[in-house]
Design a protein around this motif. Structure first.
Motif, PDB file in Angstrom:
ATOM      1  N   UNK A  41       0.833  -1.206   0.000  1.00  0.00           N
ATOM      2  CA  UNK A  41       0.000   0.000   0.000  1.00  0.00           C
ATOM      3  C   UNK A  41       0.868   1.257   0.000  1.00  0.00           C
ATOM      4  N   UNK A  42       1.952   1.241   0.761  1.00  0.00           N
ATOM      5  CA  UNK A  42       2.838   2.408   0.839  1.00  0.00           C
ATOM      6  C   UNK A  42       3.524   2.635  -0.504  1.00  0.00           C
ATOM      7  N   UNK A  43       3.996   1.569  -1.126  1.00  0.00           N
ATOM      8  CA  UNK A  43       4.641   1.695  -2.438  1.00  0.00           C
ATOM      9  C   UNK A  43       3.704   2.258  -3.493  1.00  0.00           C
ATOM     10  N   UNK A  44       2.487   1.744  -3.524  1.00  0.00           N
ATOM     11  CA  UNK A  44       1.503   2.203  -4.512  1.00  0.00           C
ATOM     12  C   UNK A  44       1.132   3.665  -4.263  1.00  0.00           C
ATOM     13  N   UNK A  45       0.876   4.016  -2.995  1.00  0.00           N
ATOM     14  CA  UNK A  45       0.501   5.395  -2.692  1.00  0.00           C
ATOM     15  C   UNK A  45       1.662   6.364  -2.899  1.00  0.00           C
ATOM     16  N   UNK A  46       2.893   5.925  -2.655  1.00  0.00           N
ATOM     17  CA  UNK A  46       4.057   6.781  -2.926  1.00  0.00           C
ATOM     18  C   UNK A  46       4.157   7.080  -4.416  1.00  0.00           C
ATOM     19  N   UNK A  47       3.948   6.051  -5.249  1.00  0.00           N
ATOM     20  CA  UNK A  47       3.971   6.257  -6.699  1.00  0.00           C
ATOM     21  C   UNK A  47       2.837   7.179  -7.143  1.00  0.00           C
ATOM     22  N   UNK A  48       1.653   6.965  -6.586  1.00  0.00           N
ATOM     23  CA  UNK A  48       0.504   7.808  -6.931  1.00  0.00           C
ATOM     24  C   UNK A  48       0.775   9.257  -6.530  1.00  0.00           C
ATOM     25  N   UNK A  49       1.343   9.433  -5.345  1.00  0.00           N
ATOM     26  CA  UNK A  49       1.638  10.775  -4.854  1.00  0.00           C
ATOM     27  C   UNK A  49       2.634  11.486  -5.773  1.00  0.00           C
ATOM     28  N   UNK A  50       3.681  10.772  -6.186  1.00  0.00           N
ATOM     29  CA  UNK A  50       4.666  11.363  -7.102  1.00  0.00           C
ATOM     30  C   UNK A  50       4.008  11.802  -8.402  1.00  0.00           C
ATOM     31  N   UNK A  51       3.113  10.993  -8.913  1.00  0.00           N
ATOM     32  CA  UNK A  51       2.405  11.348 -10.142  1.00  0.00           C
ATOM     33  C   UNK A  51       1.488  12.549  -9.917  1.00  0.00           C
ATOM     34  N   UNK A  52       0.722  12.534  -8.836  1.00  0.00           N
ATOM     35  CA  UNK A  52      -0.197  13.640  -8.543  1.00  0.00           C
ATOM     36  C   UNK A  52       0.549  14.952  -8.285  1.00  0.00           C
TER      37      UNK A  52
END
Length: 79
Positions: free
Chosen positions: A8-19
């Motif tokens: 979950x942390x990896x996915x949300x970190x990637x999403x955050x970088x994109x956002x």
């Protein structure tokens, strides 16, 4: 010993970088709230594993930093 993955942390970190790639002037209040919610989730749920690294600030200077190898949160000296 390798730590347990936090998918979950990896996915949300990637999403955050994109956002975060959207320029500030184009971010609505709702968009900013989503980013803040993601940041809070990562901060509160990541089992941080800090790494110390040296980065080049410029040609003549480098700086030592600490960051989490899971979420890339940078640990400042004031924390």
């Amino acid at each position: 010993m390798e730590s347990e993955p936090q998918y979950d942390i990896g996915i949300l970190s990637n999403a955050c970088n994109l956002l975060e790639s959207l320029p500030d002037e184009l971010r609505t209040v709702e968009y900013r709230n989503i980013l803040e919610t993601i940041h809070n989730y990562i901060h509160n749920n990541c089992k941080h594993e800090y790494i110390t690294d040296v980065i080049d600030v410029d040609v003549e200077r480098s700086e030592t930093i600490m960051y989490c190898k899971k979420c890339y949160y940078t640990h400042s000296k004031s924390n």
